[in-house]
Design a protein around this motif. Structure first.
Motif, mmCIF file in Angstrom:
data_model
loop_
_atom_site.group_PDB
_atom_site.id
_atom_site.type_symbol
_atom_site.label_atom_id
_atom_site.label_comp_id
_atom_site.label_asym_id
_atom_site.label_seq_id
_atom_site.Cartn_x
_atom_site.Cartn_y
_atom_site.Cartn_z
ATOM 1 N N VAL A 111 37.875 48.398 36.835
ATOM 2 C CA VAL A 111 37.287 47.031 36.549
ATOM 3 C C VAL A 111 38.404 46.099 37.362
ATOM 4 C CG1 VAL A 111 36.894 45.335 34.844
ATOM 5 C CG2 VAL A 111 36.131 47.739 34.495
ATOM 6 N N LEU A 112 37.688 44.989 38.037
ATOM 7 C CA LEU A 112 38.400 43.877 38.714
ATOM 8 C C LEU A 112 39.063 43.177 37.542
ATOM 9 C CD1 LEU A 112 39.351 42.856 41.545
ATOM 10 C CD2 LEU A 112 37.172 41.395 41.259
ATOM 11 N N GLU A 113 40.277 42.711 37.877
ATOM 12 C CA GLU A 113 40.859 41.970 36.753
ATOM 13 C C GLU A 113 40.524 40.573 36.944
ATOM 14 O OE1 GLU A 113 45.291 40.731 35.292
ATOM 15 O OE2 GLU A 113 45.302 41.989 36.985
ATOM 16 N N ARG A 114 40.165 39.796 36.105
ATOM 17 C CA ARG A 114 39.676 38.268 36.267
ATOM 18 C C ARG A 114 40.875 37.632 35.434
ATOM 19 N NH1 ARG A 114 35.920 37.870 40.307
ATOM 20 N NH2 ARG A 114 34.208 39.508 39.756
ATOM 21 N N LYS A 115 40.799 36.285 36.141
ATOM 22 C CA LYS A 115 41.639 35.223 35.517
ATOM 23 C C LYS A 115 40.602 34.049 35.153
ATOM 24 C CE LYS A 115 45.595 37.223 36.642
ATOM 25 N NZ LYS A 115 46.488 37.664 35.528
ATOM 26 N N TYR A 116 40.964 33.370 33.901
ATOM 27 C CA TYR A 116 39.994 32.450 33.532
ATOM 28 C C TYR A 116 40.954 30.931 33.625
ATOM 29 C CZ TYR A 116 37.248 36.204 31.822
ATOM 30 O OH TYR A 116 36.559 37.297 31.736
ATOM 31 N N PHE A 117 39.918 29.972 33.977
ATOM 32 C CA PHE A 117 40.373 28.845 34.004
ATOM 33 C C PHE A 117 39.478 27.573 33.703
ATOM 34 C CE2 PHE A 117 38.772 29.754 38.052
ATOM 35 C CZ PHE A 117 38.191 28.371 38.434
ATOM 36 N N LYS A 118 39.925 26.390 33.292
ATOM 37 C CA LYS A 118 38.809 25.474 33.097
ATOM 38 C C LYS A 118 38.653 24.202 34.198
ATOM 39 C CE LYS A 118 38.390 25.652 27.976
ATOM 40 N NZ LYS A 118 38.208 24.903 26.987
ATOM 41 N N ILE A 119 37.558 23.881 34.522
ATOM 42 C CA ILE A 119 37.236 22.760 35.563
ATOM 43 C C ILE A 119 36.190 22.030 34.871
ATOM 44 C CG2 ILE A 119 36.162 24.576 37.054
ATOM 45 C CD1 ILE A 119 36.817 22.477 39.370
ATOM 46 N N LEU A 120 36.427 20.828 34.753
ATOM 47 C CA LEU A 120 35.439 19.817 34.287
ATOM 48 C C LEU A 120 35.045 20.193 33.046
ATOM 49 C CD1 LEU A 120 33.251 18.795 37.413
ATOM 50 C CD2 LEU A 120 35.249 17.807 36.635
ATOM 51 N N GLY A 121 35.672 20.964 32.109
ATOM 52 C CA GLY A 121 35.413 21.352 30.585
ATOM 53 C C GLY A 121 34.842 22.507 30.797
ATOM 54 N N LYS A 122 34.482 23.213 31.970
ATOM 55 C CA LYS A 122 33.848 24.625 31.902
ATOM 56 C C LYS A 122 34.685 25.535 32.249
ATOM 57 C CE LYS A 122 29.207 22.681 33.312
ATOM 58 N NZ LYS A 122 28.188 22.684 33.827
ATOM 59 N N THR A 123 34.738 26.796 31.439
ATOM 60 C CA THR A 123 35.435 27.886 31.775
ATOM 61 C C THR A 123 34.953 28.886 32.788
ATOM 62 O OG1 THR A 123 35.985 28.173 29.626
ATOM 63 C CG2 THR A 123 36.497 30.216 30.704
ATOM 64 N N LYS B 295 35.876 31.735 36.229
ATOM 65 C CA LYS B 295 36.658 33.186 36.147
ATOM 66 C C LYS B 295 36.820 33.462 37.722
ATOM 67 C CE LYS B 295 33.106 36.540 35.396
ATOM 68 N NZ LYS B 295 32.519 37.715 34.597
ATOM 69 N N GLY B 296 37.852 34.220 37.933
ATOM 70 C CA GLY B 296 37.872 34.824 39.235
ATOM 71 C C GLY B 296 39.389 35.465 39.317
ATOM 72 N N SER B 297 39.859 35.794 40.554
ATOM 73 C CA SER B 297 40.833 36.662 40.580
ATOM 74 C C SER B 297 41.693 35.977 41.673
ATOM 75 C CB SER B 297 40.696 38.071 41.054
ATOM 76 O OG SER B 297 40.089 38.072 42.371
ATOM 77 N N THR B 298 43.094 36.293 41.725
ATOM 78 C CA THR B 298 44.084 35.669 42.773
ATOM 79 C C THR B 298 45.011 36.916 43.285
ATOM 80 O OG1 THR B 298 45.653 33.930 43.347
ATOM 81 C CG2 THR B 298 45.799 34.813 41.095
ATOM 82 N N GLU B 299 45.056 36.885 44.459
ATOM 83 C CA GLU B 299 45.882 38.244 45.216
ATOM 84 C C GLU B 299 47.034 37.559 45.850
ATOM 85 O OE1 GLU B 299 43.269 41.537 46.145
ATOM 86 O OE2 GLU B 299 41.749 39.938 46.454
ATOM 87 N N ALA B 300 47.471 38.568 46.916
ATOM 88 C CA ALA B 300 48.714 37.996 47.593
ATOM 89 C C ALA B 300 48.198 37.039 48.654
ATOM 90 C CB ALA B 300 49.164 39.321 48.649
ATOM 91 N N PRO B 301 49.144 36.288 48.941
ATOM 92 C CA PRO B 301 48.583 35.050 49.945
ATOM 93 C C PRO B 301 47.817 35.398 51.175
ATOM 94 C CG PRO B 301 50.918 34.802 49.083
ATOM 95 C CD PRO B 301 50.403 36.062 48.894
ATOM 96 N N TRP B 302 48.310 36.530 51.889
ATOM 97 C CA TRP B 302 47.612 36.982 52.933
ATOM 98 C C TRP B 302 46.319 37.355 52.807
ATOM 99 C CZ3 TRP B 302 45.990 41.773 54.229
ATOM 100 C CH2 TRP B 302 46.282 42.998 53.494
ATOM 101 N N LYS B 303 46.010 37.880 51.614
ATOM 102 C CA LYS B 303 44.621 38.370 51.129
ATOM 103 C C LYS B 303 43.721 37.060 50.876
ATOM 104 C CE LYS B 303 45.665 43.005 49.490
ATOM 105 N NZ LYS B 303 45.685 43.965 48.303
ATOM 106 N N GLU B 304 44.439 36.240 50.237
ATOM 107 C CA GLU B 304 43.742 34.974 49.902
ATOM 108 C C GLU B 304 43.284 34.220 51.236
ATOM 109 O OE1 GLU B 304 42.335 33.745 46.913
ATOM 110 O OE2 GLU B 304 43.334 35.386 46.050
ATOM 111 N N TYR B 305 44.153 34.324 52.400
ATOM 112 C CA TYR B 305 43.601 33.640 53.661
ATOM 113 C C TYR B 305 42.426 34.336 54.002
ATOM 114 C CZ TYR B 305 43.286 33.377 58.609
ATOM 115 O OH TYR B 305 42.895 33.143 59.905
ATOM 116 N N TYR B 306 42.226 35.584 54.109
ATOM 117 C CA TYR B 306 41.093 36.340 54.557
ATOM 118 C C TYR B 306 40.032 35.979 53.655
ATOM 119 C CZ TYR B 306 43.630 38.482 58.208
ATOM 120 O OH TYR B 306 44.543 39.063 59.272
#
Length: 302
Positions: A216-228, A230-241
């Motif tokens: 299972v892909l690990e997910r992170k949760y955050f709020k934007i404009l009051g709405k929850t 989800k997504g994931s964050t990885e190493a900087p070079w992977k986020e570039y691609y």
């Protein structure tokens, strides 16, 4: 009908062996299994030799001279299988495997049944991380196997898949849309292939009773404009691609708001969760810029 399988691997030899053992133990064993080794440095070939895997006539082991990324690996494997004349080609990553011995038999049988109506096929096994949780989820809020069971019709969930995890491609679809974009290096090549198949009016569906395992892909949760969100964050070079390739795709397809939303989301997740916040944000912005300008290839090294 002749069927081949393709697995792309890089420095995950133990997981790869699990994948291969599961493939060779299927009730329907593929005619050829291409192992595309992306220049691993963990003695993958030595382990395969020790396990006797390379002695199996089904196995075709290919060691690449350099790491050309997952997209380059799938490009290479699909191209080899297509040029060798296989009717169906099943694509897999090295950290997943069939969940039971019937996965391939069910997938291929369903492809053969659908083939007469539409030869442009992109079918996927149901990708699960546990008994009920789907590893990535499917479009339409399908997050569990229970929800998938409610949505399937005739054992099919049409229009949504998790490529390349037990993903069957017909040779006619390859003829129509070509191979995965090798210039993506990593990230997004599988989604790009899925989008291209949809635009070609291929029959795209998840086969509910063909089960494939992936953590299972690990997910992170955050709020934007009051709405929850989800997504994931990885190493900087992977986020570039990730930023570059999805920006490139959505710009090409005339959907700029999609890459704007995606990149803003990744920046917000990085701010909250990534330990290398500044470096990651810089890489996302660089990827955004390169995606808009169409600058592809392995431009950032790990």
């Amino acid at each position: 009908m002749k069927t081949a399988g393709v697995v792309v691997t890089y420095n995950r030899k133990e997981e790869l062996v699990k994948n291969i053992r599961a493939i060779l133990s299927q009730s329907y064993v593929v005619d050829r299994y291409y192992i595309i080794d992306n220049h691993s440095s963990d003695n993958t070939e030595q382990l395969l030799e020790e396990e006797g895997i390379l002695d199996n006539q089904v196995i075709k082991y290919v060691y690449l001279k350099e790491n050309i990324g997952g997209s380059g690996g799938f490009y290479t494997g699909l191209k080899m299988a297509y040029e060798d004349g296989y009717n169906f080609i099943c694509l897999m990553d090295d950290d997943g495997r069939p969940a039971d011995e019937k996965m391939m038999e069910i997938l291929v049988k369903r492809a053969e049944e659908l083939y007469s109506a539409n030869k442009l096929l992109l079918l996927n096994s149901l990708v699960c991380g546990s008994d009920d949780i789907l590893s990535f989820g499917l479009n339409g809020g399908i997050k569990t196997k229970q929800i998938a069971a409610e949505r399937e019709r005739d054992n099919l969930i049409v229009g949504t898949i998790n490529p390349f995890n037990g993903t069957l491609v017909s040779k006619e679809l390859v003829e129509k849309i070509g191979y995965p974009n090798k210039d993506f290096f990593i990230k997004g090549d599988e989604q790009d292939y899925y989008y291209r198949a949809l635009k070609a009016n291929a029959f795209v569906a998840t086969v509910f009773d063909s089960n494939y395992y992936h953590p299972v892909l690990e997910r992170k949760y955050f709020k934007i404009l009051g709405k929850t969100k989800k997504g994931s964050t990885e190493a900087p070079w992977k986020e570039y691609y990730r930023a570059r390739n999805f920006t490139y795709m959505f710009k090409r397809d005339g959907e700029p708001m999609k890459y704007v939303r995606q990149n803003i989301r990744q920046i917000l997740i990085a701010i909250k969760y990534n330990p290398k916040k500044v470096q990651t944000i810089k890489m996302i912005l660089k990827g955004w810029k390169d995606g808009v300008s169409g600058k592809l290839g392995p431009t950032v090294k790990p």
